[in-house]
Design an enzyme around this catalytic site. Structure first.
Site, PDB file in Angstrom:
ATOM      1  CB  CYS A 139      -0.916  -0.010   1.224  1.00 34.77           C
ATOM      2  SG  CYS A 139      -1.886   1.502   1.441  1.00 34.77           S
ATOM      3  N   PRO A 140       0.703   2.171  -0.916  1.00 32.81           N
ATOM      4  CG  PRO A 140       0.377   3.054  -3.040  1.00 32.81           C
ATOM      5  CD  PRO A 140      -0.251   2.144  -2.043  1.00 32.81           C
TER       6      PRO A 140
END
Length: 627
Positions: free
Chosen positions: A536-537
């Site tokens: 997940c960024p």
């Protein structure tokens, strides 16, 4: 350079404080003195005595203010003259003692009396040393310095064999001659003193015109170190008052208890505006060091040395000043001030506890959110928060034992109870974060639980605030009405009821809107997450479930929902989400079959290709592929 060598600025600051603190004691005595009583008790001619007493009375105040604001170099010169005057008085007193001792002895020739000869040598030596020291202090280098030996005349008369009966007249002549010298000195230098006053007034006026009166007051406040002066003044005043009480009533400490004894001393040390300001400054400094030690206790020496918050603790000082003025503390009798001081210090303590919580709350949550492995930091934080929720309850119980419930006491008690509730809420959130850190898989509902916990605390705060408002309205309508209570009630309604209601409703709307926007986005399938093969960024944690934005980016649903509280854009490329998602939904409704064919072709192409698809290939998909 030695390790214990003081810096020059520290030495100058210490000298500045030591030389200016006596002016605060002069002001304290000035406020405690009533010139009208002196006129009524001793005046022969009340009209002239009233004028002279008033002139002297306000001249003393002007002198104290001048000492407080005088430049350090001029202040040192002033103290030189004051010390010289004190030495002259000592010389006068020693000469009088010598004359009385000589008159009491039988008259004999000086060379035949060994004790008289020793006494003569001792007094003559002391008078010469004091005269030399006075000449050094006021910088007299010419022949005029020998005039300072005037009090050696009784010794010279004894050597000359003058009868002892004339010694009193000789001493009176020395005193009269010294008074004439002092008067001539003041007459010759009064113009110089007026020039200094004029110069300082013009200098302060020029500074005020350049930077403004408010900026000038703040500059003077820090330049002459006025807060430290008030601190030193009040500590010395309190210690002296404590000593006087213990000497006058040595059994009061054992009979009344140490708490009432301390409160009586504190109440006596805030009887004038000067001592009240000094008490508030002392409370501000005490609060500052308590909060600083709290931060040192939680974060260690590195955070303490990097701390630059010099205004910490002044909230408690201003709170003390505001409540003391509203309650008329200066107008009360000493016993009434002692009991009222108990309530005022209780308010200050509750404000200090709230400040400690506001400073420690981010530190506690950062420990849990960062998964800090240092067990001692966690234990220290938990112990501090345990104290922060137990001590307000103890204070509330203690204050209820001595006072009846009224509007003011209800406001104070509600503040303490809300602080305890907030601390318990922070401990619950800390526990949730710690439990989430021990889990192997992400806890998707953590954000919702944290939100519900904080909402529960906010609802309790709101209910207590509404209850206080209702009680205050009842007191104003059916009880004793006052402008102060009404003003406090209006302020309480605005800040603690209306603003909290607005803030809570705004948070609820933002959260509901974020949930709606998140529901419009598609959820990634297991194959899409596998092909994406990235984290997940936002939180950099592995993706087990994910939401896909119309621009092709994958996020945890919880992480993206937190972002949507703030902005309605993609965290990666900052494209609008809800408008793009609506367009994509319309396009999918128009061409559902085409989307299914494209997805099947992409899956077949992924099986035939020898290289696995990466993150860059996924970003090249069209919006129809993602939907």
């Amino acid at each position: 350079m030695g390790p214990f060598k003081l810096k020059r600025e520290y030495l100058l600051a210490s000298v500045c404080v030591i030389l200016r603190v006596p002016s605060l004691f002069i002001m304290e005595v000035w406020f405690r003195t009533d010139p009208q009583k002196a006129v009524e008790s001793k005046a022969v001619d009340p009209g002239h005595a009233q004028f002279i007493t008033t002139a002297v009375y306000y001249s003393i105040l002007a002198f104290a203010v001048a000492v407080l604001l005088m430049p350090l170099r001029k202040l040192v010169s002033l103290y030189m003259y004051i010390v010289s005057l004190v030495l002259l008085l000592m010389a006068h007193h020693l000469a009088q003692i010598y004359v009385e001792m000589e008159i009491a002895e039988p008259e004999t020739y000086i060379l035949n009396d060994t004790s008289a000869l020793k006494r003569l040598g001792l007094h003559l030596t002391v008078q010469c040393v004091m005269a030399a020291f006075i000449a050094y202090l006021i910088d007299i280098t010419s022949w005029r310095r020998f005039v300072l030996l005037i009090y050696t005349l009784p010794m010279i008369a004894r050597i000359a064999g003058i009868p002892l009966a004339a010694f009193e007249h000789i001493h009176h002549f020395c005193s009269l001659f010294t008074v004439i010298l002092i008067m001539l000195f003041l007459f010759n230098n009064i113009g110089f003193g007026l020039d200094i006053v004029k110069e300082n007034i013009l200098r302060w006026k020029a500074l005020a015109d350049a930077i403004g009166w408010i900026s000038l007051l703040f500059t003077a406040w820090h330049t002459i170190l006025l807060p430290i002066q008030f601190l030193v003044f009040w500590i010395v005043l309190f210690c002296s008052q404590l000593y006087v009480y213990m000497m006058k009533t040595p059994l009061s400490l054992s009979q009344e208890g140490w708490l009432l004894f301390i409160l009586a001393c504190v109440g006596e040390c805030c009887a004038t505006p000067i001592s009240l300001i000094a008490l508030c400054v002392t409370i501000a400094y005490a609060s500052y060091y308590i909060l600083t030690l709290t931060k040192l206790y939680l974060q260690g020496w590195n955070a303490f040395t990097a701390d630059q918050d010099v205004m910490r603790g002044w909230t408690e000082g201003f709170t003390m000043m505001l409540i003391a003025v509203q309650t008329g503390l200066l107008e009360l009798k000493p016993l009434q001030r002692a009991f009222l001081m108990c309530v005022l210090l209780f308010i200050v303590a509750s404000s200090l506890i709230q400040s400690m919580y506001e400073m420690a709350d981010p530190i506690l949550l950062s420990l849990s959110a960062s998964h800090n492995k240092n067990i001692f930091k966690h234990v220290r934080a938990i112990l501090l928060f345990t104290f922060l929720w137990l001590f307000p309850l103890y204070m509330t119980y203690s204050i209820c034992q001595y006072f009846d419930l009224d509007f003011w006491l209800l406001v104070i008690m509600s503040s303490c109870l809300l602080t305890s509730v907030q601390v318990v809420g922070s401990l619950v959130i800390y526990t949730l974060f710690m439990y989430d850190g021990m889990r192997t898989d992400p806890w998707e509902s953590l954000d919702d639980i944290v939100y519900y916990t904080r909402s529960f605390v906010r609802i309790l705060e709101f209910i207590v605030a509404v209850f206080v408002v209702c009680y205050g309205m009842k007191e104003s309508i059916f009880g004793e009405w006052s402008w102060i209570n009404s003003s406090i009630l209006i302020i309480h309604c605005y800040f603690n009821v209306w603003q909290r209601l607005q803030s809570g409703w705004r948070t609820f709307l933002l959260r509901r809107e974020a949930v709606k926007k998140l529901a419009l986005l598609p959820t990634a399938t297991e194959d899409q997450i596998h092909n994406y093969n990235d984290v997940c960024p936002i939180c950099y944690q592995p993706l087990l479930t994910a939401k896909i934005t119309p621009c092709g980016h994958f996020f945890h649903a919880t992480c993206l929902k937190k972002w949507l509280y703030v902005k309605d854009t993609c965290p990666m490329c900052h494209k609008k989400l809800h408008e793009t998602s609506e367009e994509s939904q319309n396009s999918t409704q128009d061409r559902p079959a085409q989307n299914e064919d494209i997805v099947e072709e992409d899956e077949d192409h992924g099986d035939a290709d020898s290289e696995p698809s990466n993150h860059s290939e996924e970003q090249e998909f069209s919006e129809e592929d993602l939907d």
